[in-house]
Design an enzyme around this catalytic site. Structure first.
Site, mmCIF file in Angstrom:
data_model
loop_
_atom_site.group_PDB
_atom_site.id
_atom_site.type_symbol
_atom_site.label_atom_id
_atom_site.label_comp_id
_atom_site.label_asym_id
_atom_site.label_seq_id
_atom_site.Cartn_x
_atom_site.Cartn_y
_atom_site.Cartn_z
ATOM 1 N N LEU A 1 0.884 -1.167 0.000
ATOM 2 C CA LEU A 1 0.000 0.000 0.000
ATOM 3 C C LEU A 1 0.920 1.214 0.000
ATOM 4 O O LEU A 1 1.772 1.355 0.884
ATOM 5 C CB LEU A 1 -0.905 -0.007 1.228
ATOM 6 C CG LEU A 1 -2.083 0.975 1.232
ATOM 7 C CD1 LEU A 1 -2.995 0.724 0.032
ATOM 8 C CD2 LEU A 1 -2.889 0.847 2.514
ATOM 9 N N ASP A 2 0.766 2.063 -0.998
ATOM 10 C CA ASP A 2 1.693 3.184 -1.161
ATOM 11 C C ASP A 2 1.732 4.077 0.067
ATOM 12 O O ASP A 2 0.765 4.170 0.825
ATOM 13 C CB ASP A 2 1.298 4.024 -2.384
ATOM 14 C CG ASP A 2 1.432 3.247 -3.682
ATOM 15 O OD1 ASP A 2 2.330 2.406 -3.769
ATOM 16 O OD2 ASP A 2 0.621 3.492 -4.592
ATOM 17 N N ARG A 3 2.838 4.763 0.220
ATOM 18 C CA ARG A 3 3.032 5.666 1.364
ATOM 19 C C ARG A 3 1.941 6.724 1.438
ATOM 20 O O ARG A 3 1.475 7.087 2.521
ATOM 21 C CB ARG A 3 4.415 6.325 1.245
ATOM 22 C CG ARG A 3 4.769 7.280 2.368
ATOM 23 C CD ARG A 3 6.128 7.909 2.093
ATOM 24 N NE ARG A 3 6.445 8.946 3.068
ATOM 25 C CZ ARG A 3 7.472 9.781 2.940
ATOM 26 N NH1 ARG A 3 8.279 9.710 1.893
ATOM 27 N NH2 ARG A 3 7.702 10.700 3.867
#
Length: 236
Positions: A96-98
């Site tokens: 899950l992207d930052r």
């Protein structure tokens, strides 16, 4: 008009089994050497070992806040999973992207991790996506049919307009322009390309302002608050 060219076969030279020469004294060509030198050994197949089942399997559902890395260590001192999850030996099943928020599933079970992340399994993930602008059904149909990205066509997505969800306040808040409305979309995909949902909405002209993953397969956020986690039972 077709042309047929006929050739007479050249007579073969008689060969002798003595030494390495033909009957007329010429050296034998390499093709007459021992078959052992020319027979390719079949390539050994690598055994694919199944990922191990944990002795005490555990599933952790974590509501990842904005600006938190999806890993347990970082040399630059940024926030990571270690700041929120004290459970040892668990690893994220998928990324899950930052700059994305929401559901992250962690487990110590290799089989479950593989099942969730393997593209062939096609585990659907549900995202709540706030986009800039107001897409109509014709534009959303492009996502439903699949759009062309730099890494190829996407699979058809399940997309619908949804009411604004009752969720936590993001810190920092998104940048909104008063002159442009925003729209919340529910998007379901079964792929896991890098920043795929953001690229999909941008491809039809509606950039993503906020992205929350709400569901992975059978697991969802439910009432898990941002920055908190819960441990659930392993499926049979």
């Amino acid at each position: 008009m077709s042309h047929t060219i006929s050739r007479q076969a050249k007579p073969k030279k008689a060969t002798s089994s003595f030494g390495n020469r033909t009957a007329n004294g010429d050296k034998r060509s390499d093709r007459h050497k021992s078959n052992k030198q020319h027979t390719a050994k079949p390539a050994k197949r690598k055994r694919v070992t199944a990922k191990p089942r944990a002795k005490d399997p555990v599933i952790v559902l974590f509501n990842k806040p904005f600006d938190v890395l999806c890993q347990f260590t970082d040399e630059q001192g940024r926030k990571t999973l270690k700041d929120y999850i004290p459970i040892p030996d668990v690893y994220a099943a998928g990324r899950l992207d930052r700059d994305s928020e929401g559901l992250l599933l962690l487990t110590n079970d290799g089989k479950l991790q593989s099942k969730i992340t393997e593209p062939k399994k096609r585990t659907f993930k549900t995202y709540w996506v706030q986009v800039e602008g107001a897409p109509d059904e014709e534009e959303l149909n492009k996502l439903r049919q699949g759009v062309e990205l730099k890494d190829g066509m996407t699979l058809p997505a399940k997309v619908k307009i949804m009411p604004q969800p009752d969720i936590w306040v993001r810190t920092p808040p998104i940048r909104e322009r008063k002159s442009i409305p925003t729209t919340w979309l529910e998007i379901q995909i079964c792929e896991g390309r890098n920043r795929q949902v953001r690229r999909m909405t941008a491809s039809i002209g509606f950039p993503t302002l906020r992205l929350i993953r709400y569901k992975i397969g059978q697991w969802s956020l439910n009432d898990i608050k941002s920055g908190e986690f819960c441990v659930v039972e392993m499926p049979e």
